[in-house]
Write an enzyme that holds these catalytic residues in place. Structure first.
Site, short mmCIF file in Angstrom:
data_model
loop_
_atom_site.label_atom_id
_atom_site.label_comp_id
_atom_site.label_asym_id
_atom_site.label_seq_id
_atom_site.Cartn_x
_atom_site.Cartn_y
_atom_site.Cartn_z
N PHE A 31 0.86 -1.19 0.00
CA PHE A 31 0.00 0.00 0.00
C PHE A 31 0.89 1.23 0.00
O PHE A 31 1.70 1.43 0.90
CB PHE A 31 -0.92 0.01 1.22
CG PHE A 31 -1.91 -1.12 1.23
CD1 PHE A 31 -2.98 -1.12 0.35
CD2 PHE A 31 -1.78 -2.18 2.12
CE1 PHE A 31 -3.90 -2.17 0.36
CE2 PHE A 31 -2.69 -3.22 2.14
CZ PHE A 31 -3.76 -3.21 1.25
N VAL A 36 2.49 -1.66 4.44
CA VAL A 36 2.02 -0.29 4.28
C VAL A 36 3.25 0.62 4.30
O VAL A 36 4.07 0.55 5.22
CB VAL A 36 1.05 0.09 5.42
CG1 VAL A 36 0.62 1.55 5.30
CG2 VAL A 36 -0.18 -0.82 5.41
N CYS A 37 3.39 1.44 3.28
CA CYS A 37 4.59 2.27 3.12
C CYS A 37 4.69 3.31 4.24
O CYS A 37 3.79 4.13 4.42
CB CYS A 37 4.55 2.96 1.76
SG CYS A 37 5.90 4.13 1.54
N VAL A 38 5.80 3.28 4.95
CA VAL A 38 5.95 4.14 6.13
C VAL A 38 5.88 5.62 5.77
O VAL A 38 5.19 6.41 6.43
CB VAL A 38 7.25 3.79 6.91
CG1 VAL A 38 8.49 3.97 6.05
CG2 VAL A 38 7.37 4.62 8.17
N ALA A 91 2.29 6.48 4.91
CA ALA A 91 1.27 6.20 5.93
C ALA A 91 1.22 7.23 7.05
O ALA A 91 0.16 7.77 7.37
CB ALA A 91 1.50 4.81 6.52
#
Lengths: 129, 96, 124
Positions: A39, A77-79, A82
């Site tokens: 994501f 989930v891409c830090v 996010a």
């Protein structure tokens, strides 16, 4: 075949989050595997558990969460995307002194390295945005 | 090697026209989401290479009331077909 | 963290203008990550992406980080295959010498070849 799926658009803002989910279900149905789900950008909103919908509906976020949990998919989930969009895992929520995490526990927070790893090690990388 | 190009925005985005120069002999184009409206426009598809295979996603056509429209140029496929195309072509390039 | 058993060619097609969305920045960030993991990288400015290379940008006025030195940044990470599509420049009436940067100018046919020889393509 080993697939990785990248979602870069938020649920509801565009059809992409729904398309990607239908595609993911279809490929597992044919016996292929998902190496990783990533994501990215506005796509991180798909991992936000603080969403509510009408009683007889299931939100796209909930559908993604059950799909990921049910099939034990490696979901990242891409830090960078996010945290600035309010999608925080438990660790970051604690660090920022929020009481609870806004991200579903079925996914993990990680960096772009995981996206590159997916691109390198999957037979097919399919982007939805 | 061949590529499958997916187009997911309406013709006003001119995404297909943007993708067109980057296509190679043997490539395929799949219209999904609002991209299926390209099936109403002869303009984009007519200039395309006759070697090009063009597909359109049935679920998105159905949703938009396009199933009974004339879409001669495109083969209609469902999600299982989408997955099969991803395997048949060597890689997938998404235009969105 | 990354299983680097095989080195792959990854192509990035950057197609958006610099500031109206963060796609140009994301494309760059992803390519830099790929460079860190020692992949073979092509970076292509295509369509509106060529607008990222215009001289005299100053995004301070809109509180953005100026993308001015994007090709230098790519170079610092060892990314040498940087391409600009000539057709995209022509459509926007931009001349090659408007871009003070070390890039290779290509036509769409070459882009098709670059895509063809890639294992994966990010088209942002």
């Amino acid at each position: 075949m080993k697939f990785s799926i990248v979602l870069t658009a938020a649920p509801y803002s565009s059809e992409a989050a729904a398309t990607a989910l239908k595609f993911a279900k279809a490929l597992l149905g044919q016996g292929h595997t998902i190496y990783r789900l990533f994501f990215f950008n506005d796509g991180v909103h798909a991992a936000n558990r603080f969403t509510t919908v009408a009683e007889n509906e299931i939100s796209l976020q909930q559908q993604w969460d059950s799909f990921i949990a049910q099939h034990k998919i490696d979901s990242v989930v891409c830090v960078t995307s996010a945290f600035k969009r309010g999608v925080l895992d438990e660790q970051e929520a604690k660090r920022q002194q929020f009481e609870v995490a806004s991200m579903y526990g079925s996914s993990e927070i990680a960096g772009l390295g995981q996206l590159i790893d997916a691109a390198v090690n999957s037979d097919r990388l399919v982007n939805f945005g | 090697m061949t590529s499958l190009h997916t187009i997911s925005k309406a013709p006003s985005s001119r995404l297909f026209e943007c993708c067109l120069p980057a296509l190679k002999h043997g490539d395929g184009v799949l219209f999904i989401e609002d991209g299926v409206y390209y099936c109403l426009t002869d303009a984009g598809l007519a200039v395309s290479n006759p070697d090009l295979e063009v597909f359109s996603l049935q679920e998105d056509l159905d949703a938009r009331g396009l199933m009974n429209r004339k879409i001669d140029q495109a083969d209609v496929i469902d999600y299982n077909g989408f997955v099969e195309l991803c395997c048949r072509y060597d890689k997938v390039i998404s235009w969105f | 963290m990354i299983n680097n058993s095989h080195r792959q060619t990854i192509t990035f097609i950057s197609r958006t203008p610099p500031y109206g969305s963060d796609r140009a920045q994301l494309c760059l960030d992803t390519a830099l990550a790929a460079a860190v993991f020692d992949q073979e990288i092509n970076y292509v400015f295509y369509s509106d992406g060529v607008l990222q290379l215009l001289n005299n940008q100053n995004a301070d006025a809109i509180d953005c980080k100026t993308l001015r030195n994007i090709t230098e940044t790519l170079g610092l990470y060892g990314i040498k295959n940087i391409f600009v599509d000539r057709g995209s420049l022509q459509q926007r009436d931009i001349h090659e010498d408007d871009l003070a940067t070390a890039v290779q100018f290509i036509d769409a046919e070459r882009l098709a070849e670059i895509i063809d020889k890639s294992h994966a393509v990010f088209n942002l």
